[in-house]
Design an enzyme around this catalytic site. Structure first.
Site, mmCIF file in Angstrom:
data_model
loop_
_atom_site.group_PDB
_atom_site.id
_atom_site.type_symbol
_atom_site.label_atom_id
_atom_site.label_comp_id
_atom_site.label_asym_id
_atom_site.label_seq_id
_atom_site.Cartn_x
_atom_site.Cartn_y
_atom_site.Cartn_z
ATOM 1 N N ALA A 140 34.581 32.139 43.613
ATOM 2 C CA ALA A 140 35.097 33.259 44.387
ATOM 3 C C ALA A 140 34.912 32.986 45.592
ATOM 4 O O ALA A 140 33.611 33.018 46.364
ATOM 5 C CB ALA A 140 34.265 34.391 43.604
ATOM 6 N N PRO A 232 30.219 38.393 43.377
ATOM 7 C CA PRO A 232 31.078 37.664 42.752
ATOM 8 C C PRO A 232 31.048 35.889 43.226
ATOM 9 O O PRO A 232 30.900 34.950 42.483
ATOM 10 C CB PRO A 232 32.720 38.113 42.904
ATOM 11 N N HIS A 233 30.936 35.839 44.747
ATOM 12 C CA HIS A 233 30.825 34.607 44.957
ATOM 13 C C HIS A 233 29.340 33.961 44.609
ATOM 14 O O HIS A 233 29.401 32.774 44.057
ATOM 15 C CB HIS A 233 30.757 34.741 46.706
ATOM 16 N N MET A 234 28.325 34.691 44.543
ATOM 17 C CA MET A 234 27.144 34.031 44.073
ATOM 18 C C MET A 234 27.132 33.879 42.744
ATOM 19 O O MET A 234 26.709 32.761 42.104
ATOM 20 C CB MET A 234 26.018 35.162 44.545
ATOM 21 N N SER A 236 29.812 33.068 40.794
ATOM 22 C CA SER A 236 30.842 31.758 40.547
ATOM 23 C C SER A 236 29.866 30.437 40.979
ATOM 24 O O SER A 236 30.404 29.606 40.320
ATOM 25 C CB SER A 236 31.982 31.997 41.347
#
Length: 258
Positions: A140, A232-234, A236
């Site tokens: 993400a 969401p980035h972490m 993913s």
């Protein structure tokens, strides 16, 4: 001040009223690494330090503007930069006190596309590929990509680019009504320079005042986007599929079958 300066593979050429910042890391393909990003920041600072500069032109190589993260970072061999450092470097053109024209003649992928889109004016090539390909690796996006890609390329088109992760030639983006100027490949440098010179007709102080206002809007919007993107980035990045996808498909550009 010297008219030509080198910061590793990144050079600054002072051509009053313009300053040309060119990244030409042929060996590494203009990918994000600590040294490259430090050099980029230093080059932009040097470009604006000359009081004759009114506009910065950011240019890559004819075949590659910037390819974003390295393969080693994506597969987890290298840790990459802390997230706050990516935040600072990805928006170096937005934070620049003078207007920045991005001469994106070559391909721009992932974070490299985001880097260029944070410039004030963007010029693309009809034949080069542009991809917000974070989901190619199941990651993400961060650094405000969910804001700047739709904001600069159009909400519908930008959202599609983020979701499909495929590469779009500039001519297709032009046909789809993207915001940036898209011209034949060989005309990109001249078009970027013409736009920069048009901007540079205004006094430097006036340009600084306008850029401050434009930057405030951009930085506030991208700050809000990054707050939403961080979790969401972490999450993913911890998925077991991510390293495998990066290992299998890094450097393989998904493009339209049309």
């Amino acid at each position: 001040m010297k008219k030509d300066m080198d910061f590793g593979p990144i050079s600054v050429k002072l051509e009053s009223p313009l300053a040309i910042v060119r990244f030409a890391d042929r060996e590494q393909g203009n990918t994000f690494r600590r040294e490259w990003l430090d050099n980029l920041l230093a080059a932009v600072q040097a470009a604006t330090a000359d009081d004759q500069t009114r506009v910065v032109v950011a240019a890559g190589m004819p075949d590659i503007f910037c390819a974003g993260a390295t393969r080693d970072t994506l597969v987890g061999i290298a840790d990459g930069l802390p997230l706050d450092e990516y935040r600072r470097f990805a928006r170096v053109f937005a934070s620049c006190p003078l207007p920045v024209v991005a001469e994106m003649q070559g391909h721009a992928l992932g974070g490299g596309l985001v880097l260029g889109l944070y410039a004030d004016v963007v010029v693309l090539s009809e034949r080069s590929y542009y991809a917000a390909n974070f989901m190619q690796y199941g990651i993400a996006p961060y650094v405000g990509a969910t804001y700047v890609v739709p904001a600069k390329l159009g909400e519908t088109l930008g959202t599609e680019m983020l979701l499909t992760a495929r590469g779009y030639r500039g001519r297709e983006l032009k046909q789809r009504g993207c915001g940036p100027t898209v011209v034949p490949h060989d005309q990109v440098p001249a078009e970027a320079r013409n736009i920069a010179l048009m901007i540079a007709r205004a006094p430097r102080a006036s340009l600084e005042l306008l850029k401050e206002e434009l930057s405030r809007k951009c930085l506030e919007a991208s700050d809000a986007a990054m707050q939403r993107e961080l979790d969401p980035h972490m999450r993913s990045r911890t998925l077991p599929e991510v390293a495998g996808l990066a290992q299998q498909s890094y450097g393989v550009l998904r493009s339209s079958t049309q």
